[in-house]
Motif scaffolding. Structure first.
Motif, PDB file in Angstrom:
ATOM      1  N   ARG A 129       0.823  -1.196   0.000  1.00  0.00           N
ATOM      2  CA  ARG A 129       0.000   0.000   0.000  1.00  0.00           C
ATOM      3  C   ARG A 129       0.867   1.260   0.000  1.00  0.00           C
ATOM      4  O   ARG A 129       0.496   2.279  -0.600  1.00  0.00           O
ATOM      5  CB  ARG A 129      -0.932   0.003   1.222  1.00  0.00           C
ATOM      6  N   ALA A 130       2.027   1.190   0.662  1.00  0.00           N
ATOM      7  CA  ALA A 130       2.929   2.342   0.635  1.00  0.00           C
ATOM      8  C   ALA A 130       3.418   2.604  -0.786  1.00  0.00           C
ATOM      9  O   ALA A 130       3.518   3.761  -1.216  1.00  0.00           O
ATOM     10  CB  ALA A 130       4.111   2.103   1.572  1.00  0.00           C
ATOM     11  N   ALA A 153       3.969  10.763   0.633  1.00  0.00           N
ATOM     12  CA  ALA A 153       4.196   9.386   0.188  1.00  0.00           C
ATOM     13  C   ALA A 153       5.672   9.015   0.291  1.00  0.00           C
ATOM     14  O   ALA A 153       6.016   7.893   0.690  1.00  0.00           O
ATOM     15  CB  ALA A 153       3.702   9.209  -1.245  1.00  0.00           C
ATOM     16  N   GLU A 154       6.560   9.938  -0.072  1.00  0.00           N
ATOM     17  CA  GLU A 154       7.993   9.678   0.023  1.00  0.00           C
ATOM     18  C   GLU A 154       8.409   9.447   1.477  1.00  0.00           C
ATOM     19  O   GLU A 154       9.152   8.502   1.788  1.00  0.00           O
ATOM     20  CB  GLU A 154       8.778  10.849  -0.571  1.00  0.00           C
ATOM     21  N   THR A 155       7.943  10.327   2.360  1.00  0.00           N
ATOM     22  CA  THR A 155       8.283  10.197   3.774  1.00  0.00           C
ATOM     23  C   THR A 155       7.754   8.892   4.350  1.00  0.00           C
ATOM     24  O   THR A 155       8.439   8.202   5.113  1.00  0.00           O
ATOM     25  CB  THR A 155       7.713  11.388   4.565  1.00  0.00           C
ATOM     26  N   ALA A 161      10.870   1.755   5.582  1.00  0.00           N
ATOM     27  CA  ALA A 161      12.129   1.060   5.355  1.00  0.00           C
ATOM     28  C   ALA A 161      13.109   1.281   6.498  1.00  0.00           C
ATOM     29  O   ALA A 161      13.761   0.340   6.972  1.00  0.00           O
ATOM     30  CB  ALA A 161      12.741   1.517   4.029  1.00  0.00           C
ATOM     31  N   LEU A 162      13.225   2.525   6.969  1.00  0.00           N
ATOM     32  CA  LEU A 162      14.168   2.821   8.040  1.00  0.00           C
ATOM     33  C   LEU A 162      13.768   2.142   9.348  1.00  0.00           C
ATOM     34  O   LEU A 162      14.637   1.769  10.148  1.00  0.00           O
ATOM     35  CB  LEU A 162      14.271   4.330   8.244  1.00  0.00           C
ATOM     36  N   GLU A 213      15.277  13.424  11.727  1.00  0.00           N
ATOM     37  CA  GLU A 213      13.822  13.581  11.702  1.00  0.00           C
ATOM     38  C   GLU A 213      13.142  12.364  11.075  1.00  0.00           C
ATOM     39  O   GLU A 213      12.026  12.015  11.457  1.00  0.00           O
ATOM     40  CB  GLU A 213      13.457  14.843  10.933  1.00  0.00           C
ATOM     41  N   ASP A 214      13.808  11.706  10.142  1.00  0.00           N
ATOM     42  CA  ASP A 214      13.233  10.523   9.508  1.00  0.00           C
ATOM     43  C   ASP A 214      13.106   9.361  10.476  1.00  0.00           C
ATOM     44  O   ASP A 214      12.296   8.448  10.250  1.00  0.00           O
ATOM     45  CB  ASP A 214      14.096  10.091   8.315  1.00  0.00           C
ATOM     46  N   HIS A 215      13.893   9.376  11.551  1.00  0.00           N
ATOM     47  CA  HIS A 215      13.843   8.286  12.533  1.00  0.00           C
ATOM     48  C   HIS A 215      12.952   8.625  13.737  1.00  0.00           C
ATOM     49  O   HIS A 215      12.750   7.772  14.586  1.00  0.00           O
ATOM     50  CB  HIS A 215      15.246   7.986  13.049  1.00  0.00           C
TER      51      HIS A 215
END
Length: 219
Positions: A129-130, A153-155, A161-162, A213-215
């Motif tokens: 779905r992502a 959607a990118e984030t 994944a991270l 910030e992504d984590h």
């Protein structure tokens, strides 16, 4: 020891401040639940004055985690098997960078599903779905944005994944991440007489930077 004469028989005595806190928390919880259900209703209801006026706020709450997909009740068979892989580029303490091998994210999910009598919803659908969310908001030619939800959607894809890979690989901090998608058309049954499907299509996305910030909030 004898029970205090001030304590109610068979129960705990709550102080007035505690009752105020509990009551306030209960009211806020009910109100938040009501607002959320109202937003979901506006999302799935036919277009009306409220849904048009608060479209951005409703979409911001519903997408991507709470998207309502009515194909659950009348599903179309999947026409392709989509496999999502990721690889990362790390930076060593001395400043040198290293690109690591591809990690089969979809392959890991499939391995968790096989033989499991009650596989998790996340293993079955989260990555798929992502990717659908990303594909529906980006051009297949150059990965440019095609609607305002593209960055979200990118984030979303990056953080999934991270969360599985972690902050580091072999002790080195992740600097960038890249995705590769392989789409293979489901072959027809032998008795159908249909032509064999075309060769799988492989699509590599650009490298995306990774920062703290992504984590944030990932377990």
């Amino acid at each position: 020891m004898a029970e205090s004469a001030d304590a109610p028989p068979g129960g705990r005595a709550w102080s007035r401040p505690a009752l105020v806190v509990l009551g306030t928390a209960g009211v806020l919880l009910v109100a938040a639940t009501g607002l959320f259900l109202g937003a979901v209703f506006l999302h799935v209801a036919p277009a009306n004055t409220l849904s048009r006026e608060y479209r951005d706020e409703v979409d911001g709450l519903v997408y991507p985690e709470f998207e309502q997909n009515w194909k659950l009740f009348a599903p179309n068979p999947l026409q392709q098997n989509v496999a999502l892989d990721a690889r990362v580029r790390t930076v060593e303490p001395g400043g040198a960078t290293r690109t690591h091998d591809w990690i089969g994210l979809t392959a890991r999910d499939v391995a968790a599903i096989r033989g499991n009598p009650a596989p998790s919803h996340a293993d079955q659908n989260l990555l798929r779905r992502a990717w659908d969310f990303y594909e529906g908001s980006h051009s297949a030619q150059d990965d440019s944005l095609t609607n305002p939800r593209g960055k979200l959607a990118e984030t979303y894809l990056k953080r999934i994944a991270l969360q599985r890979i972690g902050r580091t690989v072999e002790g080195d901090r992740i600097l960038e991440i890249e995705f590769r998608v392989t789409a293979a058309t489901v072959p027809p049954p032998e008795w159908s007489g249909e032509a064999a499907p075309p060769a799988p299509k492989v699509r590599e996305l650009p490298w995306w930077p990774v920062d703290d910030e992504d984590h944030r909030g990932l377990g």
